[in-house]
Write an enzyme that holds these catalytic residues in place. Sequence first.
Site, short mmCIF file in Angstrom:
data_model
loop_
_atom_site.label_atom_id
_atom_site.label_comp_id
_atom_site.label_asym_id
_atom_site.label_seq_id
_atom_site.Cartn_x
_atom_site.Cartn_y
_atom_site.Cartn_z
N GLU A 95 9.49 2.52 11.09
CA GLU A 95 10.39 3.39 10.82
C GLU A 95 9.82 4.76 10.97
OE1 GLU A 95 13.60 5.11 10.69
OE2 GLU A 95 13.73 2.84 10.49
N GLU A 124 8.75 16.63 15.47
CA GLU A 124 9.06 16.46 14.09
C GLU A 124 8.30 17.57 13.20
OE1 GLU A 124 8.61 12.83 11.83
OE2 GLU A 124 10.63 12.95 11.15
N LYS A 158 0.74 -1.19 0.03
CA LYS A 158 0.01 0.01 0.00
C LYS A 158 0.81 1.35 0.01
CE LYS A 158 -2.21 3.41 2.91
NZ LYS A 158 -1.86 4.17 1.75
N CYS A 216 13.14 11.55 6.70
CA CYS A 216 13.18 11.10 8.15
C CYS A 216 14.43 11.46 8.81
CB CYS A 216 13.25 9.84 8.31
SG CYS A 216 11.68 9.09 7.58
#
Length: 522
Positions: free
Chosen positions: A276, A411, A201, A310
Amino acid sequence: MGRTPAREYNRRVTQTIQRADEGGSATTPSYGNFIGGEWRAAESGRTFESRNPADTRDVIATFAASDAADVAAAVRAAEDALPAWRAMPAPKRGEIMYAFGHLLAQHKERLSRAMTREMGKVLAEARGDVQEGIDIAYLMAGEGRRLFGETTPSELPNKWAMSVREPIGIAGIITPWNFPIAIPCWKMMPALVTGNTVVFKPASDTPHCAALIVELMHEAGFPPGTVNMVTGSGEEVGMPIVDSPDVNVVSFTGNTQTGRDIASRAAKRLKRVSLELGGKNAIVVMADADLDLAVDGIVWSAFGTAGQRCTACSRLVVQDSVADELVGRLAARARALRLGSGLDPHTDVGPLINAGARDKVGGYVGIGTDEGARLAVGGEPAGGEGLEHGHFFEPTILDGVRPMDRVAQEEIFGPVLSVIRVADYDEAATVVNTTRYGLSSSIFTRDTNTAFRAMRDFTTGIVYVNAGTIGAETHLPFGGMKQTGNGHREAGHAALDTYTEWKSIYVDYSGRLQRAQIDNQA
Ligand code: UN1
């Protein structure tokens, strides 16, 4: 759209895209799900669009807005394909992967342009993304001839002991939009070479990149059903994959909260999950550093991919005595960066992925200044000629940030760098580690002792010395400590651990009963 043989469908789509590339008034192409080697519309018939974030008037294609029924069909196809695929000798599976790597290389330019158009990163970076896919395809193709287990002495005479890797079964692969070719390849290649089949996906912002790689996987010779792609939202497609009793392992890269939801839902079935998630990566600059080099490394790590990695550097931890000079130089460089379409060779920084991302980044700048940070450069959505139809945001530096401020802890995933000033190495190391995340970190110093201390002290899965925080290579483990993940690693041979079970095998050829731990004791 009913069922269409893949090749014919691909030809139709490719022709439509070519017409669109040539500026013709082509109708918008449409892609279905790829299930059991065929393209199929969502069972509900619903669709969604993917648009160019640099110019939202540009509709790339429409895609299946799928739901649990489509996931169930994909899982069935993956199940049907599994026995033959896992029985195929691993070197043969590797050969198909080599063919796929060659196809990626052959189509690199077309894929890179499609990527820039769909998610905005500048063309040079898109080429790097495709290259990362090629690299992992070749690395994992080679694993087909390694996949090492262990042979080891037994504690008993005339007895053989060894361990082998076995596939887990069906792998659910849920991927982000920021590396729309590299990350699906990071996950699918190790899953497939070890003999699993895949339900994939892709992110809703980059279904076109996903469709293009699935087409090439089909062309490379992955048998029908080994790779199935289902497009749609996280709630309607991702979660049914996670909840499916027949999907045995899930690998996810993305948002921390989603990762937590996935882990807790999967835990109910004791399903393996590889996560992750976020990062709040710091670069430390010591007073003895080569400042020219540090400036290059920081600009590249903070503003490359518009900060949407990231691994992007979002905190600069700088020793007081060089802070003013460094921030001044960085602000000048940030101001000079040219924003625009990533397809324009003069562009340094492309758009953010969507309007929500731009609003979020703007919100964080407000939070930072409310907390007392000083805006050294940027801080606003970028408009003006050529930018009016895209989600652009100015490269931004917030100075005078304190280690526990929200802009130093959360973040942001955009082109925002928070500067934290420190007195010495010990304070720098404490600041680097004072975050719930632990993906990447870096130190610029000319002092070997300081460099080695940082390599030991920084609690991140990746540490760079005299380089920025981005640019991990595919043959080393990739992943983070603390809340960046759940202890798994991607890439390198560490990736094989996510997709395999260990089986330990003992063969006793003594011809009599030998009891371990008992008969070998005096
Ligand atoms: C990511 O942002 O999720 O190290 C991956 C890097 C790239 C991969 C980033 N090779 O920046």
